[in-house]
Design a protein around this motif. Structure first.
Motif, PDB file in Angstrom:
ATOM      1  N   SER A  14       0.836  -1.212   0.000  1.00  0.00           N
ATOM      2  CA  SER A  14       0.000   0.000   0.000  1.00  0.00           C
ATOM      3  C   SER A  14       0.863   1.252   0.000  1.00  0.00           C
ATOM      4  O   SER A  14       0.535   2.238  -0.665  1.00  0.00           O
ATOM      5  N   ASP A  29      -8.068  -1.775  -3.917  1.00  0.00           N
ATOM      6  CA  ASP A  29      -7.370  -2.216  -2.713  1.00  0.00           C
ATOM      7  C   ASP A  29      -8.404  -2.819  -1.760  1.00  0.00           C
ATOM      8  O   ASP A  29      -9.264  -2.103  -1.244  1.00  0.00           O
ATOM      9  N   ARG A  32      -8.766  -1.137   1.632  1.00  0.00           N
ATOM     10  CA  ARG A  32      -9.513   0.135   1.605  1.00  0.00           C
ATOM     11  C   ARG A  32     -11.009  -0.102   1.425  1.00  0.00           C
ATOM     12  O   ARG A  32     -11.826   0.604   2.013  1.00  0.00           O
TER      13      ARG A  32
END
Length: 63
Positions: A14, A29, A32
């Motif tokens: 990340s 992601d 996320r």
């Protein structure tokens, strides 16, 4: 161009994306997405295995 970033937990994936992604890049992601859906600090579901065709258990790998 498609980049797929993989690696073990806490390897800096990340952080690398945050440092290199351009504003117009699309980033998918799962961490996320999870935070967006559940909020920070929510418990995480981590299955140990999933059933494969025929009922055999397959280990699940997580980053």
């Amino acid at each position: 161009m498609l980049y797929v970033i993989t690696g073990p937990s806490a390897a800096g994936k990340s952080s690398w994306i945050d440092a290199h992604a351009k504003p117009e890049d699309v980033v998918i992601d799962l961490d996320r997405i999870t935070v967006a859906l559940t909020g920070r600090g929510a418990p995480h579901w981590k299955p140990r295995s999933v059933a494969a065709p025929g009922g055999a258990a397959c280990p699940v790998r997580r980053d």
